[in-house]
Structures are given as structure tokens and as C-alpha cells.
Scaffold this motif. Structure first.
Motif, PDB file in Angstrom:
ATOM      1  N   UNK A  26      21.131   8.811  -0.365  1.00 33.10           N
ATOM      2  CA  UNK A  26      21.229   8.487   1.070  1.00 33.10           C
ATOM      3  C   UNK A  26      21.640   7.032   1.276  1.00 33.10           C
ATOM      4  N   UNK A  27      21.515   6.227   0.210  1.00 32.56           N
ATOM      5  CA  UNK A  27      21.894   4.816   0.302  1.00 32.56           C
ATOM      6  C   UNK A  27      21.006   4.037   1.262  1.00 32.56           C
ATOM      7  N   UNK A  28      19.752   4.464   1.363  1.00 35.01           N
ATOM      8  CA  UNK A  28      18.839   3.734   2.257  1.00 35.01           C
ATOM      9  C   UNK A  28      17.382   3.979   1.855  1.00 35.01           C
ATOM     10  N   UNK A  29      16.529   3.172   2.415  1.00 36.95           N
ATOM     11  CA  UNK A  29      15.088   3.372   2.218  1.00 36.95           C
ATOM     12  C   UNK A  29      14.591   4.429   3.202  1.00 36.95           C
ATOM     13  N   UNK A  30      13.588   5.185   2.735  1.00 31.72           N
ATOM     14  CA  UNK A  30      12.971   6.228   3.558  1.00 31.72           C
ATOM     15  C   UNK A  30      11.473   5.926   3.596  1.00 31.72           C
ATOM     16  N   UNK A  31      10.876   6.064   4.756  1.00 31.28           N
ATOM     17  CA  UNK A  31       9.418   5.911   4.842  1.00 31.28           C
ATOM     18  C   UNK A  31       8.850   7.103   5.616  1.00 31.28           C
ATOM     19  N   UNK A  32       8.224   8.075   4.876  1.00 29.38           N
ATOM     20  CA  UNK A  32       7.626   9.206   5.583  1.00 29.38           C
ATOM     21  C   UNK A  32       6.348   8.776   6.296  1.00 29.38           C
TER      22      UNK A  32
ATOM     23  N   UNK B 289      -0.597  13.827   3.915  1.00 32.50           N
ATOM     24  CA  UNK B 289      -1.793  13.964   3.071  1.00 32.50           C
ATOM     25  C   UNK B 289      -1.406  14.419   1.670  1.00 32.50           C
ATOM     26  N   UNK B 290      -0.460  15.384   1.607  1.00 33.76           N
ATOM     27  CA  UNK B 290      -0.049  15.901   0.298  1.00 33.76           C
ATOM     28  C   UNK B 290       0.606  14.785  -0.523  1.00 33.76           C
ATOM     29  N   UNK B 291       1.319  13.891   0.148  1.00 37.66           N
ATOM     30  CA  UNK B 291       1.986  12.786  -0.556  1.00 37.66           C
ATOM     31  C   UNK B 291       0.998  11.736  -1.063  1.00 37.66           C
ATOM     32  N   UNK B 292      -0.047  11.467  -0.273  1.00 35.64           N
ATOM     33  CA  UNK B 292      -0.894  10.304  -0.578  1.00 35.64           C
ATOM     34  C   UNK B 292      -2.370  10.625  -0.753  1.00 35.64           C
ATOM     35  N   UNK B 293      -2.725  11.892  -0.835  1.00 38.19           N
ATOM     36  CA  UNK B 293      -4.123  12.266  -1.080  1.00 38.19           C
ATOM     37  C   UNK B 293      -5.065  11.688  -0.024  1.00 38.19           C
ATOM     38  N   UNK B 294      -6.216  11.186  -0.496  1.00 36.29           N
ATOM     39  CA  UNK B 294      -7.237  10.699   0.459  1.00 36.29           C
ATOM     40  C   UNK B 294      -6.726   9.510   1.284  1.00 36.29           C
ATOM     41  N   UNK B 295      -5.795   8.739   0.697  1.00 35.69           N
ATOM     42  CA  UNK B 295      -5.224   7.603   1.440  1.00 35.69           C
ATOM     43  C   UNK B 295      -4.336   8.121   2.571  1.00 35.69           C
ATOM     44  N   UNK B 296      -3.676   9.250   2.299  1.00 40.47           N
ATOM     45  CA  UNK B 296      -2.828   9.872   3.323  1.00 40.47           C
ATOM     46  C   UNK B 296      -3.674  10.321   4.500  1.00 40.47           C
ATOM     47  N   UNK B 297      -4.868  10.895   4.192  1.00 35.36           N
ATOM     48  CA  UNK B 297      -5.742  11.345   5.272  1.00 35.36           C
ATOM     49  C   UNK B 297      -6.208  10.135   6.079  1.00 35.36           C
TER      50      UNK B 297
ATOM     51  N   UNK C 236       0.874  -1.190   0.000  1.00 34.89           N
ATOM     52  CA  UNK C 236       0.000   0.000   0.000  1.00 34.89           C
ATOM     53  C   UNK C 236       0.907   1.235   0.000  1.00 34.89           C
ATOM     54  N   UNK C 237       0.794   2.120  -1.025  1.00 34.07           N
ATOM     55  CA  UNK C 237       1.760   3.210  -1.157  1.00 34.07           C
ATOM     56  C   UNK C 237       2.093   3.980   0.123  1.00 34.07           C
ATOM     57  N   UNK C 238       1.120   4.304   1.002  1.00 37.22           N
ATOM     58  CA  UNK C 238       1.541   5.048   2.204  1.00 37.22           C
ATOM     59  C   UNK C 238       2.516   4.269   3.089  1.00 37.22           C
ATOM     60  N   UNK C 239       2.598   2.951   2.885  1.00 41.74           N
ATOM     61  CA  UNK C 239       3.523   2.153   3.701  1.00 41.74           C
ATOM     62  C   UNK C 239       4.609   1.500   2.848  1.00 41.74           C
ATOM     63  N   UNK C 240       4.802   2.038   1.637  1.00 35.33           N
ATOM     64  CA  UNK C 240       5.850   1.518   0.768  1.00 35.33           C
ATOM     65  C   UNK C 240       7.095   2.391   0.912  1.00 35.33           C
ATOM     66  N   UNK C 241       8.169   1.843   1.450  1.00 35.71           N
ATOM     67  CA  UNK C 241       9.387   2.637   1.585  1.00 35.71           C
ATOM     68  C   UNK C 241       9.942   3.047   0.213  1.00 35.71           C
ATOM     69  N   UNK C 242      10.557   4.230   0.176  1.00 33.24           N
ATOM     70  CA  UNK C 242      11.116   4.761  -1.079  1.00 33.24           C
ATOM     71  C   UNK C 242      12.644   4.658  -0.974  1.00 33.24           C
TER      72      UNK C 242
END
Ligand SMILES: NC(=O)c1ccc[n+]([C@@H]2O[C@H](COP(=O)([O-])OP(=O)(O)OC[C@H]3O[C@@H](n4cnc5c(N)ncnc54)[C@H](OP(=O)(O)O)[C@@H]3O)[C@@H](O)[C@H]2O)c1
Length: 330
Positions: free
Chosen positions: A182-188, A267-275, A171-177
Motif C-alpha cells: 500500500x506504500x503507507x502506514x496503517x493503524x487499525x 481485541x483479536x489483534x492486541x489481546x487484553x491490551x486491545x480490550x 504502545x503496540x495498539x497505537x503503533x502504525x504498521x
């Protein structure tokens, strides 16, 4: 003679978890419900020897027919399918509530019924005095309240408080980027990385809990005459950073940094899913230690799945789920 369990959402994740736990149990015969008996998933279940029957949670009569002769029912409603259509959280809640009520009413009309397993989530708004309103939690909480108003059905019901699936990484809100520089995964995430993910879930454990409770009924010492009998289906809690770092290690992804971002940025990153999911993360924070996830309302009783006979030794941890998955294409 074997007894009959009817499983709603049989082609979905939770229903599959229940089917997997009972498929080889000679004491239980399984009837799965689906809107489409011709789907690949439904046909695959028929190939496994599962009886598949057409029914729709919007159609109470179809449920009454499908529940005919059931000794046990596992019920789950899907908030996300209507929500994904962009109809807004209020409308998705209304649909989920109406479906949950239809299943409960059809279960109440099933004279052979002994056990009603209702898959739910904490009634977030009420439990946090309105601080964390999580639509997909609150709709289920409202269905809990509906069930508790029917003393006969309530006496047969076990409310299963389910945790965050260990498989949620797609699910994109929980998919690390992955950040190359940085040589690592980031999860906002809109939470402090030191706060807790308070309920570790796996759909297998929902099935394991149902099958355990069919063998060893809900402990009498924890019974309730008025409120609901809850089971918190969990293998524990993890600090958010710890949880995602552990996944990255097991999945072979190296380092992962949880980046604490303001709610509005999530919210800005994931729209309604972010909310929707940002509100859930907010609830995680407010339900963290010492209160924990499995908070229930006055009059309810609750037991942790890790204390249940026939369940505690079989639970599957998030680490187990991650180890058996193939993350190479992730
Ligand atoms: N992701 C998590 O971490 C998590 C954790 C705890 C709880 N939950 C809750 O889990 C629920 C979803 O369960 P899931 O993950 O098992 O879903 P899923 O894998 O997406 O499957 C949805 C199931 O619901 C059935 N279904 C949907 N609408 C229906 C209708 N109108 N009538 C009859 N059947 C219908 C589908 O059957 P057919 O398509 O075959 O008809 C399918 O079997 C959500 O409400 C969510 O809030 C999720």
C-alpha cells in the motif's frame, strides 16, 4: 525559604514532567519517591540535585514518612504495571484504587500540606451511563470520589484530567504498521477515523500545569465548595485521522491511514491490551464533541489548562513533542 513538593512516580513519565517544570524554580525544593533508590533513573535524579526517598504506594506508613513537611504533593498511580502481569482488569483496578486511597490518606495526614495535585482520568462508566467502562479510567474516578468525601483534603486538591500522551506510539495498539504494497502506514483502531481524539496530552503539560497553579492558584471564579476542582490538561482535540496523519508527516513517515475495525478485531489483534485500550477509544467517541473529554460530575467545576494564568502560554503541543523526538529508528 523554599517550599517542599513531594512527587510520586518521580522516575516515571508524569513525575518527570513535574520535576522538569520545577527543577530550576528557586521557590520549590523537590523530593521524589521511588520503590528503589538504587535504580538508574533514581540515581540520575539524584545527580540532578533531586532528593530521592524510598516509599511504596502499597505502604501508607512509608508515604506518611515521605510526605513529612510537604507543602505540595503530586500524586499519580500506575494502572498498567499490575495490569501487565495478566491479573485481569478488575484486580488491576482494585490495586490502583487501594494505592490511590493510600496516597490520599497519607496526604490528608500531612499537616503542612497546602496543595494536593491528583493525576486522574474521567470516570468513564458513570459519565457514559455504563456505555464505556474503561478500567484504568474508572479506578481513578473512584479515587476522585474517595478524595471528595474528605472535605479538608478536597479543599486542597486539584484534580488533573490528563490527556493521551503524544509519545504513545511505542504502545503496540497505537503503533502504525507499514504496508509495503500500500506504500503507507496503517493503524487499525476501533473507531470511525472522523471521530475525535478528544484530549491531546503531553507529560510536560502536566508539570507546566502544576507549576503554574503553584504560582497562580486555582481561579476563585471557578471554585467549588462541594465538588472537585478539575483542570483539563490539554492542548485541544484532533480528529483521529488528522492526528495520526500529522504525526506521520512530522515523523517523516509519509502517508498513514487509520483503518476503522470492529472492537472484536482490535481485541483479536492486541489481546487484553486491545480490550483495555479499545474501551478507551470507545470512550473517546462517546466523549467527543459536543461533550468533550473534560466531562465532570454534578457539583464539580472544571477549567481548561489553556485558560490558566502561568500555564496557557507555556503548553507544549503534540506537534512540538513529535518535532523534538527522534523517529529515525521507529
Ligand atoms: N499513556 C497515556 O497516554 C496516559 C494518559 C493519561 C494518564 N495515563 C496514566 O498514567 C499512569 C502512569 O503514569 P506514568 O505514565 O507516569 O507511568 P510510568 O512512566 O510507567 O511510571 C510509573 C511510576 O510509578 C511508580 N510506581 C509504580 N508502582 C509504584 C508503587 N507501588 N509504589 C511507588 N511508586 C510506584 C514508578 O516508580 P519506581 O518504579 O521508581 O518505584 C514510576 O515512577 C497510568 O495509571 C495511566 O493510566 C496515561
Amino acid at each position: 525559604m523554599s517550599k517542599l513538593i513531594v512527587i510520586t512516580g518521580a522516575t516515571g513519565m508524569q513525575g518527570s514532567g513535574v520535576i522538569d517544570a520545577l527543577a530550576t524554580n528557586p521557590d520549590w525544593r523537590i523530593r521524589g519517591l521511588t520503590r528503589n533508590t538504587n535504580s538508574e533513573k533514581a540515581k540520575a535524579l539524584v545527580d540532578r540535585g533531586i532528593e530521592m526517598v524510598a516509599a511504596n504506594l502499597d505502604d501508607e506508613d512509608s508515604l506518611i514518612k515521605a510526605f513529612n513537611g510537604a507543602n505540595a504533593i503530586f500524586a499519580v498511580t500506575d494502572f498498567y504495571e499490575p495490569f501487565a502481569k495478566g491479573i485481569g482488569p478488575e484486580n488491576a483496578m482494585e490495586i490502583e484504587y487501594s494505592r490511590g486511597v493510600n496516597v490520599a490518606r497519607a496526604a490528608a495526614a500531612t499537616t503542612t500540606l497546602e496543595y494536593y495535585f491528583w493525576s486522574t482520568l474521567p470516570a468513564a462508566s458513570g459519565l457514559t451511563n455504563g456505555e464505556a467502562k474503561v478500567p484504568h479510567f474508572d479506578a481513578k474516578g473512584a479515587i476522585d470520589a474517595y478524595i471528595k468525601k474528605d472535605p479538608v483534603l478536597n479543599a486542597k486538591t486539584v484534580f488533573l484530567l490528563t490527556g493521551f500522551y503524544a509519545s504513545n506510539f511505542n504502545y503496540p495498539p497505537f503503533t502504525p504498521i507499514y504496508s509495503k504494497p500500500a506504500g503507507q502506514y496503517i493503524l487499525p483502531l476501533p473507531a470511525k477515523s472522523s471521530s475525535y481524539l478528544p484530549s491531546l496530552g503531553s507529560v510536560d503539560n502536566i508539570g507546566i500545569t502544576v507549576s503554574g497553579l503553584l504560582q497562580y492558584p486555582y481561579p476563585k471564579s471557578a471554585s467549588s465548595s462541594e465538588g472537585g476542582r478539575y483542570v483539563h490538561v490539554t492542548t485541544g482535540k484532533y480528529q483521529i485521522q488528522e492526528y495520526f496523519s500529522k504525526w506521520a508527516e512530522i515523523a517523516g513517515k509519509g502517508r498513514l491511514q487509520v483503518l476503522s475495525v470492529p472492537f472484536e478485531q482490535f481485541e483479536a489483534l492486541h489481546g487484553m491490551w486491545g480490550t483495555e485500550l479499545g474501551l478507551m477509544v470507545k470512550f473517546w467517541e462517546s466523549a467527543g464533541p459536543p461533550r468533550m473529554w473534560g466531562t465532570v460530575e454534578e457539583g464539580d467545576v472544571m477549567i481548561d489548562s489553556r485558560e490558566l494564568e502561568g500555564v496557557k502560554d507555556r503548553l507544549i503541543s503534540a506537534e512540538d513533542v513529535w518535532k523534538r523526538a527522534d523517529w529515525s529508528q521507529f
